[in-house]
Design an enzyme around this catalytic site. Sequence first.
Site, short mmCIF file in Angstrom:
data_model
loop_
_atom_site.label_atom_id
_atom_site.label_comp_id
_atom_site.label_asym_id
_atom_site.label_seq_id
_atom_site.Cartn_x
_atom_site.Cartn_y
_atom_site.Cartn_z
N HIS A 206 -1.90 -12.47 -1.96
CA HIS A 206 -2.95 -13.18 -1.23
C HIS A 206 -2.57 -14.62 -0.91
CE1 HIS A 206 -6.17 -10.11 -2.74
NE2 HIS A 206 -5.27 -9.59 -1.92
N HIS B 282 0.81 -1.21 0.00
CA HIS B 282 0.00 0.00 0.00
C HIS B 282 0.85 1.27 0.00
CE1 HIS B 282 -4.20 -1.68 1.12
NE2 HIS B 282 -3.48 -2.60 0.47
#
Length: 718
Positions: free
Chosen positions: A260, A99
């Site tokens: 993920h 991020h």
Amino acid sequence: MSNESKCPFSGHNSKPQVTVGGGTANLHWWPNQLRVDLLNQHSERSNPLGKDFNYRQEFKKLDYYALKADIKNVLTDSQDWWPADWGNYTGLFIRLAWHAAGTYRMGDGRGGAGRGQQRFAPLNSWPDNASLDKARRLLWPVKQKYGQKISWADLFILAGNIALESSGFRTFGFGAGREDVWEPDNDVNWGDEKEWLAHRNSEALAGSNLAATEMGLIYVNPEGPQASGDPRSAAPFIRATFGNMAMDDEEIVALIAGGHTLGKTHGAAPADHVQADPEGAPIEQMGFGWANSYGTGVGKDAITSGLEVIWSQTPTQWSNYFFENLFKYEWVQERSPAGAIQWVAADAEAIIPDPFDPSIKRKPTMLTTDLTLRFDPEFEKISRRFLNDPQAFANAFARAWFKLTHRDMGPKARYLGPEVPTEDLIWQDPLPAASATPSSASIADAKAKIVALGLPAGELVSLAWASASTFRGGDKRGGANGARIALSPQREWEVNKKAVETLTKIEELKASTQLSLADLIVLAGNVGVEQAAQAAGFNITVPFAPGRVDALQSQTDVESFQLLLGLADGFRNWKKQGVNTPAEVLLIDKAQQLTLTAPELTALIGGLRVLGTNWDGSQHGVFTQQVGVLSTDFFTNLLDMSNVWAPVDSTSEVFEGKDRKSGTVKFTATRNDLVFGSNSILRALAEVYAQADGKEKFVQDFVAAWTKVMNLDRFDLA
């Protein structure tokens, strides 16, 4: 009523009596006010380290591997105030790095991890960055220990790398060199929406510099467009957002699946249990946000995205379970405890470990956007290849992760540390190795040959400006080093048409000198500046730092370099056709990309105009009868009240300046020119040079700003 109750300073009024910077701001009255203030960001006054601090030198004192060991220890040192899932912060630190880097967009080069911006608003309080305040606080003891030897910006990315390595994954490498700033980057346009998570359509995304589908997200809504729960309709949004970061389909699949493979999402209860973000939280929360009233508020009761998904049977160890589970099971839509749309493997056994209770197992779960990798035809082909070839997946993710976390750093010359990969990558805008630095005699010889060409000063200056002014301070791309103005696509740009005519003549000199073409171009510009200054009565020598090299066409990604053209170059009075943004706004944008201050912008415009450097040879803004002389005529005539200005047509793009009494047209100008008389801040700066004692200062300031632009990409000089 007592006198005390009436007193406005008694302390009993609910409204604060004094607020520094408060009250109705200028932008309220004039919402279209030109943001000249953006050129004064990140000044020495906001930097506690002082102008002499050198991060590159400080980093070299760092015990790099001791730092890595300390970060690795943090991963498994679970804290009561934010307990680690499975006793391991791996997933949290991967998300922190992702991020931090994921705000980058290649369109304008802004965003990204390179300045440690996640410490400041708005990023520190974006909805998609919920709980990353905890990750940053977990790293504080490490930052405190190593001090200025490691920047926050580097620490965020290194922590993500170490998290991956601790899971058994082999990363592609790591380059340090990201230098912290001390205030938000207010020049970044995050979008026009006034509400968090307001949605954008994919067509608008594809034609913008925005890197997310919704205000406050890093990429896309994990529940699908507008929380539709439709994996197929998410595909164009995924391509648009990742595409704005220069990622192709294979990189997209690798990044989503790789990110993920480890960790989990958090959605133990509805969002109404969550309180204010860090910027809006009470002072006693000390920079923490998103306080959670559900249960303990942490650990098994944590709420971040509102989704409660665990993808892998080994969520702290690298594996290929993401793809195995994606294709093995049939997925059924469900709601998380927070009410968010997610998917569960209906035909699976409970094989996923609970993060806090080893006696509990769960069924595999996925996000809507995870399923896009199976149900979009092109993504599905890549995903099946990775399913059947785990090593290909690992290699693709390693490279894509490195690109994600380093894309905004510019050339590899900026990288620091022992883990910098040796391989040159096309997106790094590679350059050949430099040869021996030219001698003073060879520079003087080349300079004499440039003078002998007899070209006007303005032509020489125009060429050098065209070469150097592609630089972008956001991602450190562009600039004069490499002489890419001689290559595609820059050689074909409309704005460079006249500059390339001059370039052809300079290219003919190269064989007879010991300088690179890149150095010759800059030296030619310096010659032009010196000639123009001499014509104005000032004998000056423009500083010249040789050592530039010439890039090859094979080292130049044409599509990527096309973006450096931008929408306008107000310094040459060029604006792309069809662009409706006011020219003066684009001029400020260009100046900010060139890291110029408002005084530097003013000096450069004034000098370039009187040298006649407009891209098409027009006379707009050339407020002088002695073109080629580095005079202050631009400023004196601009501010002369005997002139009156009016637009030539309804577009108000070009203006005529007439004698106030006779009505005779004396000059023409664009918005880029008149803004220095119209805008109160720029006019104040223009007045400095228009004054009787401003001539010498103008020449000095122009030369200093010129030299700065010529050397913006000379990271070897730092």
